[in-house]
Write a protein that holds these residues in place. Sequence first.
Motif, PDB file in Angstrom:
ATOM      1  N   ALA A   5      50.468  27.283  33.516  1.00 41.19           N
ATOM      2  CA  ALA A   5      50.096  28.539  32.865  1.00 41.19           C
ATOM      3  C   ALA A   5      50.495  29.740  33.718  1.00 41.19           C
ATOM      4  O   ALA A   5      50.574  29.664  34.953  1.00 41.19           O
ATOM      5  CB  ALA A   5      48.594  28.572  32.596  1.00 41.19           C
ATOM      6  N   ALA A   6      50.734  30.856  33.050  1.00 40.82           N
ATOM      7  CA  ALA A   6      51.058  32.102  33.735  1.00 40.82           C
ATOM      8  C   ALA A   6      50.195  33.232  33.170  1.00 40.82           C
ATOM      9  O   ALA A   6      49.896  33.259  31.970  1.00 40.82           O
ATOM     10  CB  ALA A   6      52.539  32.435  33.568  1.00 40.82           C
ATOM     11  N   PHE A   7      49.805  34.152  34.046  1.00 42.32           N
ATOM     12  CA  PHE A   7      48.944  35.256  33.672  1.00 42.32           C
ATOM     13  C   PHE A   7      49.511  36.569  34.220  1.00 42.32           C
ATOM     14  O   PHE A   7      50.172  36.585  35.265  1.00 42.32           O
ATOM     15  CB  PHE A   7      47.529  35.076  34.226  1.00 42.32           C
ATOM     16  N   ALA A   8      49.230  37.646  33.505  1.00 40.52           N
ATOM     17  CA  ALA A   8      49.623  38.982  33.942  1.00 40.52           C
ATOM     18  C   ALA A   8      48.416  39.907  33.859  1.00 40.52           C
ATOM     19  O   ALA A   8      47.722  39.938  32.832  1.00 40.52           O
ATOM     20  CB  ALA A   8      50.762  39.520  33.074  1.00 40.52           C
ATOM     21  N   CYS A   9      48.165  40.653  34.941  1.00 45.02           N
ATOM     22  CA  CYS A   9      47.036  41.584  35.000  1.00 45.02           C
ATOM     23  C   CYS A   9      47.559  42.976  35.349  1.00 45.02           C
ATOM     24  O   CYS A   9      48.036  43.208  36.467  1.00 45.02           O
ATOM     25  CB  CYS A   9      46.030  41.138  36.050  1.00 45.02           C
ATOM     26  N   VAL A  10      47.465  43.887  34.391  1.00 48.62           N
ATOM     27  CA  VAL A  10      47.922  45.258  34.606  1.00 48.62           C
ATOM     28  C   VAL A  10      46.863  46.003  35.416  1.00 48.62           C
ATOM     29  O   VAL A  10      45.696  46.085  35.017  1.00 48.62           O
ATOM     30  CB  VAL A  10      48.173  45.973  33.269  1.00 48.62           C
ATOM     31  N   ILE A  11      47.250  46.542  36.548  1.00 46.49           N
ATOM     32  CA  ILE A  11      46.276  47.142  37.460  1.00 46.49           C
ATOM     33  C   ILE A  11      45.649  48.402  36.870  1.00 46.49           C
ATOM     34  O   ILE A  11      44.428  48.601  36.956  1.00 46.49           O
ATOM     35  CB  ILE A  11      46.939  47.434  38.815  1.00 46.49           C
ATOM     36  N   SER A  12      46.439  49.269  36.247  1.00 46.62           N
ATOM     37  CA  SER A  12      45.920  50.547  35.765  1.00 46.62           C
ATOM     38  C   SER A  12      44.883  50.372  34.668  1.00 46.62           C
ATOM     39  O   SER A  12      43.873  51.082  34.626  1.00 46.62           O
ATOM     40  CB  SER A  12      47.063  51.429  35.279  1.00 46.62           C
ATOM     41  N   SER A  13      45.112  49.435  33.757  1.00 47.48           N
ATOM     42  CA  SER A  13      44.188  49.221  32.643  1.00 47.48           C
ATOM     43  C   SER A  13      43.147  48.154  32.939  1.00 47.48           C
ATOM     44  O   SER A  13      42.203  47.976  32.169  1.00 47.48           O
ATOM     45  CB  SER A  13      44.959  48.834  31.382  1.00 47.48           C
ATOM     46  N   THR A  24      34.878  42.674  44.869  1.00 47.05           N
ATOM     47  CA  THR A  24      35.375  41.932  43.727  1.00 47.05           C
ATOM     48  C   THR A  24      35.847  42.933  42.686  1.00 47.05           C
ATOM     49  O   THR A  24      35.137  43.874  42.351  1.00 47.05           O
ATOM     50  CB  THR A  24      34.269  41.039  43.131  1.00 47.05           C
ATOM     51  N   ALA A  25      37.058  42.749  42.190  1.00 43.94           N
ATOM     52  CA  ALA A  25      37.628  43.696  41.235  1.00 43.94           C
ATOM     53  C   ALA A  25      36.853  43.674  39.922  1.00 43.94           C
ATOM     54  O   ALA A  25      36.114  42.731  39.623  1.00 43.94           O
ATOM     55  CB  ALA A  25      39.098  43.367  40.989  1.00 43.94           C
ATOM     56  N   ASP A  26      37.043  44.710  39.124  1.00 47.24           N
ATOM     57  CA  ASP A  26      36.330  44.830  37.853  1.00 47.24           C
ATOM     58  C   ASP A  26      37.027  44.080  36.715  1.00 47.24           C
ATOM     59  O   ASP A  26      36.653  44.223  35.554  1.00 47.24           O
ATOM     60  CB  ASP A  26      36.190  46.314  37.484  1.00 47.24           C
ATOM     61  N   PHE A  27      38.051  43.311  37.027  1.00 47.40           N
ATOM     62  CA  PHE A  27      38.712  42.483  36.025  1.00 47.40           C
ATOM     63  C   PHE A  27      39.002  41.130  36.653  1.00 47.40           C
ATOM     64  O   PHE A  27      38.947  40.965  37.877  1.00 47.40           O
ATOM     65  CB  PHE A  27      39.996  43.142  35.512  1.00 47.40           C
ATOM     66  N   GLU A  28      39.281  40.125  35.826  1.00 47.99           N
ATOM     67  CA  GLU A  28      39.529  38.792  36.348  1.00 47.99           C
ATOM     68  C   GLU A  28      40.607  38.106  35.517  1.00 47.99           C
ATOM     69  O   GLU A  28      40.981  38.569  34.434  1.00 47.99           O
ATOM     70  CB  GLU A  28      38.249  37.960  36.358  1.00 47.99           C
ATOM     71  N   PRO A  80      52.510  48.646  37.566  1.00 47.90           N
ATOM     72  CA  PRO A  80      52.288  47.577  38.542  1.00 47.90           C
ATOM     73  C   PRO A  80      51.363  46.499  37.994  1.00 47.90           C
ATOM     74  O   PRO A  80      50.271  46.791  37.481  1.00 47.90           O
ATOM     75  CB  PRO A  80      51.657  48.308  39.725  1.00 47.90           C
ATOM     76  N   THR A  81      51.814  45.261  38.094  1.00 50.22           N
ATOM     77  CA  THR A  81      51.117  44.146  37.451  1.00 50.22           C
ATOM     78  C   THR A  81      51.017  42.960  38.406  1.00 50.22           C
ATOM     79  O   THR A  81      51.981  42.633  39.102  1.00 50.22           O
ATOM     80  CB  THR A  81      51.864  43.717  36.176  1.00 50.22           C
ATOM     81  N   LEU A  82      49.848  42.331  38.428  1.00 50.55           N
ATOM     82  CA  LEU A  82      49.630  41.110  39.193  1.00 50.55           C
ATOM     83  C   LEU A  82      50.030  39.916  38.328  1.00 50.55           C
ATOM     84  O   LEU A  82      49.627  39.826  37.170  1.00 50.55           O
ATOM     85  CB  LEU A  82      48.164  40.976  39.593  1.00 50.55           C
ATOM     86  N   ASN A 119      47.530  28.738  43.050  1.00 51.90           N
ATOM     87  CA  ASN A 119      48.508  29.350  42.155  1.00 51.90           C
ATOM     88  C   ASN A 119      49.473  30.241  42.920  1.00 51.90           C
ATOM     89  O   ASN A 119      49.116  30.865  43.917  1.00 51.90           O
ATOM     90  CB  ASN A 119      47.794  30.172  41.072  1.00 51.90           C
ATOM     91  N   ALA A 120      50.711  30.281  42.447  1.00 50.25           N
ATOM     92  CA  ALA A 120      51.706  31.186  43.013  1.00 50.25           C
ATOM     93  C   ALA A 120      51.450  32.587  42.479  1.00 50.25           C
ATOM     94  O   ALA A 120      51.219  32.768  41.280  1.00 50.25           O
ATOM     95  CB  ALA A 120      53.108  30.721  42.648  1.00 50.25           C
ATOM     96  N   VAL A 121      51.488  33.599  43.347  1.00 47.78           N
ATOM     97  CA  VAL A 121      51.142  34.960  42.933  1.00 47.78           C
ATOM     98  C   VAL A 121      52.221  35.942  43.383  1.00 47.78           C
ATOM     99  O   VAL A 121      52.920  35.722  44.377  1.00 47.78           O
ATOM    100  CB  VAL A 121      49.774  35.387  43.495  1.00 47.78           C
ATOM    101  N   ALA A 122      52.338  37.034  42.636  1.00 46.98           N
ATOM    102  CA  ALA A 122      53.306  38.078  42.977  1.00 46.98           C
ATOM    103  C   ALA A 122      52.895  39.373  42.304  1.00 46.98           C
ATOM    104  O   ALA A 122      52.129  39.373  41.331  1.00 46.98           O
ATOM    105  CB  ALA A 122      54.719  37.675  42.542  1.00 46.98           C
ATOM    106  N   LEU A 123      53.415  40.471  42.804  1.00 47.62           N
ATOM    107  CA  LEU A 123      53.237  41.786  42.190  1.00 47.62           C
ATOM    108  C   LEU A 123      54.610  42.302  41.787  1.00 47.62           C
ATOM    109  O   LEU A 123      55.566  42.197  42.543  1.00 47.62           O
ATOM    110  CB  LEU A 123      52.582  42.769  43.154  1.00 47.62           C
ATOM    111  N   ALA A 124      54.697  42.852  40.567  1.00 48.06           N
ATOM    112  CA  ALA A 124      55.959  43.443  40.113  1.00 48.06           C
ATOM    113  C   ALA A 124      55.656  44.569  39.136  1.00 48.06           C
ATOM    114  O   ALA A 124      54.542  44.695  38.618  1.00 48.06           O
ATOM    115  CB  ALA A 124      56.843  42.387  39.456  1.00 48.06           C
ATOM    116  N   GLU A 125      56.665  45.369  38.885  1.00 48.32           N
ATOM    117  CA  GLU A 125      56.549  46.450  37.904  1.00 48.32           C
ATOM    118  C   GLU A 125      56.747  45.856  36.526  1.00 48.32           C
ATOM    119  O   GLU A 125      57.859  45.476  36.138  1.00 48.32           O
ATOM    120  CB  GLU A 125      57.601  47.526  38.185  1.00 48.32           C
TER     121      GLU A 125
END
Length: 360
Positions: free
Chosen positions: A76-84, A33-37, A56-58, A45-51
């Motif tokens: 609703a839409a959400f963005a999760c930055v992988i690096s931070s 399980t990742a350290d962020f949610e 790189p952001t989920l 939900n529809a999901v994608a990865l893009a820059e």
Amino acid sequence: MMGNQTKGLIGLMVFLLISACGQEPEEPPISKTADFELPAPISNNAVALAEGPDGPTLYSFNGLKSGKNWQDTSNAAFACVISSEKCEEIAPVPVSEGRLASAAVTVAGKIYLFGGYTVAENGDEVSTPELFVFDPKTQDYKRLTDMPTPVDDMVVLPYRGRYIYLVSGWHDEANVGLVQLYDTQFDIWSMATEFPGKPVFGHAGGLANHSMIITDGVAVAGLVEGRRKFAAAPFAWRGDIDPGDPARISWRAVKPHPGETFYRMAAIGDNDRGQVIFAGGGDNPYNYDAIGFDKIPAKPSDRIFVYDLKSDAWQEKGRLAEPSMDHRGLVKSGKNYYIMGGMDADQAVTARIMKFRIDD
């Protein structure tokens, strides 16, 4: 206690035994399980990865909120930055009602978001025709040409940084066997070679290089007292695309994956590996609340399958950190695959993000 020499001899015997059976020992995937949610629980939900602006952001769009009734459909839409490892809510999808069973893919740095369905208070469901393109840099949505046949719970696959396939899915009152082909360069639609299997919804698939794998899902199995009866579809099909004509697909049935049939698995094609990866999924078909058409609650799977296109065979690649179901896609960044949201073993909608990797 055994000495090191004895342990080494036993290890060698195990290795030789496995090798004699034509198999090599595999390391299990790294799954946790990742350290962020996500900022809020969401499923289907529809999901994608893009820059995105910060790397790189989920991304997550539309879906079902925790209440799991008709009022809990979301845009609703959400963005999760992988690096931070930071997630935030972003501008919602510009529709007046929430959407379930939509799908998203990234092509040439932009996210294309397709369809879904709405749910009315009386239970009526309508497949929606919209196609939006979302620009991660500006966070703007733009409406493009609608789908010729509105579908939801379909498989959506990107190809060659230009084309997008929509395979089968549900249209208002029934499944369709269409393969709709969208050209992102010219914003036009056409039809590709029709899907030869029984039309389904909630199936899963991926496209790697020039080949796609489509598996599982739910088919209409006749009428009982005037009402449609739904049944899991234990099949798998391989579609090989003509490199000179993306509308031409040579289809053939392949062996189904081991074990039971799953509904709404997370899946993605991986060009680098020449494989299609499948994870999770429910063991019992349902509409949207995780209670099966037979009134039995669905249970999620933790299994990870891979279809290797070169060997034309399935491989089982271990287990997820936690069972998970009700997914519309799997995304990859670097060597990690991500599952965003979904439902857990208690049919509860979750904000959980899981990641895993498959080592060679």
